[in-house]
Write an enzyme that holds these catalytic residues in place. Sequence first.
Site, short mmCIF file in Angstrom:
data_model
loop_
_atom_site.label_atom_id
_atom_site.label_comp_id
_atom_site.label_asym_id
_atom_site.label_seq_id
_atom_site.Cartn_x
_atom_site.Cartn_y
_atom_site.Cartn_z
N GLU A 1 0.83 -1.21 0.00
CA GLU A 1 0.00 0.00 0.00
C GLU A 1 0.86 1.26 0.00
OE1 GLU A 1 -3.18 0.27 -0.33
OE2 GLU A 1 -4.00 -1.70 0.16
N ASP B 1 -4.38 -9.39 -8.35
CA ASP B 1 -4.64 -8.51 -9.50
C ASP B 1 -3.45 -7.73 -10.05
OD1 ASP B 1 -4.61 -7.05 -7.14
OD2 ASP B 1 -6.62 -6.22 -7.35
N THR C 1 -0.86 1.07 -10.57
CA THR C 1 -2.13 0.51 -10.13
C THR C 1 -2.88 1.48 -9.23
OG1 THR C 1 -3.16 -1.51 -9.29
CG2 THR C 1 -1.28 -0.69 -8.05
N GLU D 1 -12.05 0.87 -10.46
CA GLU D 1 -11.69 -0.08 -11.52
C GLU D 1 -12.60 -0.04 -12.75
OE1 GLU D 1 -11.37 -0.76 -8.29
OE2 GLU D 1 -9.20 -1.04 -8.21
N GLU E 1 -18.64 -5.17 -3.57
CA GLU E 1 -17.29 -5.71 -3.40
C GLU E 1 -17.21 -7.17 -3.87
OE1 GLU E 1 -14.80 -3.98 -2.78
OE2 GLU E 1 -13.21 -5.28 -2.06
#
Length: 582
Positions: A143, A283, A480, A397, A376
């Site tokens: 993160e 991902d 990302t 996304e 989610e």
Amino acid sequence: MRSFRFGRGGGGGGGFKEWVLLFLLLLSAFSRSGASSFGHARKMLLREKVREMFYHAYDKYMAHAFPHDELKPLTNTYTDSLSELGNLNLEHLPQYYNGSALTLIESLSSLVVLGNYTEFERGVLWLSHNLTFDVDARINLFECNIRVLGGLVSAHIVAADNKSRLADGLYKNQLLNLAEDLGRRFLPAFETPTGLPYAWINLKYGVMENETTETSTSGCGSLILEMGALSRLTGDSRYEAAAVRALRKLWSMRSSLNLLGTTLDVVTGEWIEYSSGIGAGVDSFYEYLMKAYILFGSDEFWDMFHSAYIAVQKYFRHGPWYHDADMRNGKATYWQLTSLQAFWPGLQTLVGDVAAANLSHREFFNVWEKFGVLPERYLLDHDMLHPTEKYYPLRPELAESTFYLYQATKDPWYLEVGEAIIGSLNHYTRVDGGFASIKDVSTMQLEDHQHSFFLSETCKYLYLLYDNSFLADKNYIFTTEGHPLPVRSWWQERLPESHILSNWTFGKGGNQATHVSALSSQICPETIFRESVGSQHESACHVPDVHPSHRCRSHNECGIDSTTCRQRTCSMAGYCGLWLFV
Ligand SMILES: *[C@@H]1O[C@H](CO)[C@@H](O)[C@H](O)[C@H]1NC(C)=O
Ligand SMILES: *[C@@H]1O[C@H](CO)[C@@H](O)[C@H](O)[C@H]1NC(C)=O
Ligand SMILES: *[C@@H]1O[C@H](CO)[C@@H](O)[C@H](O)[C@H]1NC(C)=O
Ligand SMILES: *[C@@H]1O[C@H](CO)[C@@H](O)[C@H](O)[C@H]1NC(C)=O
Ligand SMILES: *[C@@H]1O[C@H](CO)[C@@H](O)[C@H](O)[C@H]1NC(C)=O
Ligand SMILES: *[C@@H]1O[C@H](CO)[C@@H](O)[C@H](O)[C@H]1NC(C)=O
Ligand SMILES: *[C@@H]1O[C@H](CO)[C@@H](O)[C@H](O)[C@H]1NC(C)=O
């Protein structure tokens, strides 16, 4: 329903790249012929709507939360969430941590996309004077890498490139110095027997005693863009080498089907969770293989991506959906749609698999329309919401994939999708104090949290959908977390293998000069060429693009790259670049 193109699995090779090229040729022909039924005025109206949304979120953060990490928009207060990100049980929270201005760091590249250099500069100067990473806070490496390191590196490139006041006077690489300081604090996490990094590190004290050795595939397989960029900018190869070594180790742990699991142990190098898919925990691993290939031009990344992509299409895909499967035997495990999976069509568009991307994107949008936002987790086999994961935390996304698909096809339908997303966000999540997450999509009950990625990604991709002038003179890849990194030919030199020894240790840092590319042992002809047109330094193979703006409609309007001596190709966005060379 598996596409024949990927039918033969593992072996294969060659044909795919050629197919991509052919596809891009067809695509560029296709996108030129498409006439827009979506008028310019409507586009500009939506662009302004997104701009207003960004400022609503940003101004409320600055008023009520800054310099803390994130805004709580229902109570006009803040949360110092950097140490909470990825920390599901909220363990080991710091006592004296007062935030790192996370949302400001995340907003910088969006301010640039919106053209607000005044505010960008204000943020850069504040961070230069006030930000420190010498804090007793245990943070999640993944993160912190994508949000903080990526935000700083991306903003540094803009600040340093720009010939404005910032570059001429006040900007002296302060953001890069901060990024380098942070990168150094990451390095102890990689000191494991396998080279796979710990998921957690204390910024002040390093890896904590009894720290968990469990991490995820994306946690150790998606560090290469930010850490590689940091190495290219500082000339200190340790960051890139650490990320590459971890990525290679991770790849060596794949099964004979070229599948990976979701969680693993960084000390033993063994899998913990054998089931995986394209969503949470995995991902960005796929995303970074492809984007690292674009940014650093190494065939090694392409080869990994190619094998991994084929395996995904073979074992996870079911029509437009992707389920999870066991890496050992490829058998389906969970039939679930997760909102993070919605990035996949964007990645597929980047590789040129636009038809498959279009198909999945439409399904994700159907689910969005059904609920008003994306839940989610949705159980495909029971056709119902997951009992606990019913939230929508303002995730980007779907907007991201919509942006990529519109860039590739110019089909105005995607502009309508964007309009629907904008409508839902304003209708369901907007409050006086900013934008709030949704706790439960079946009741639309709100939660007191405005995530920083709403500013770095959601607003940015929606804005770019209606105005991509930011992309006009350069090729970029987006990390990302939505932070742009320019594709530079001189970043495409290989890191010498001697920097990535398997027994490599993290010494003192050595004698590397900073702020030059020590990796570029050769002069970069392209920079010189840009600065003094017609100079003698131009390399022998260099053939300029037909149009000085680097605009193109087909590959034959692109020249030969001076550093790699490879034919440049016309990207989907219509610029000559090194996206995919054959
Ligand atoms: C954080 O803020 C509190 C209250 O203002 C202050 O007492 C403390 O020293 C600060 N901590 C750090 C590390 O600056
Ligand atoms: C830049 O952002 C600041 C802070 O939101 C705002 O006050 C200012 O009007 C913006 N400038 C432009 C040109 O949009
Ligand atoms: C650093 O932070 C302090 C306190 O918020 C502020 O007064 C000062 O102006 C900041 N420095 C810069 C350069 O913005
Ligand atoms: C540099 O900043 C100016 C505004 O000061 C802006 O107009 C220009 O587009 C910027 N250039 C780049 C390359 O970011
Ligand atoms: C680490 O684990 C050992 C053995 O379980 C224990 O004795 C020790 O107190 C732990 N240390 C910390 C800081 O939790
Ligand atoms: C996307 O799918 C729709 C519906 O099947 C179709 O009409 C459209 O032409 C497709 N677009 C592309 C670019 O494949
Ligand atoms: C590390 O490995 C290299 C080559 O693999 C070898 O030459 C070198 O001696 C090794 N260094 C140590 C400290 O083991």
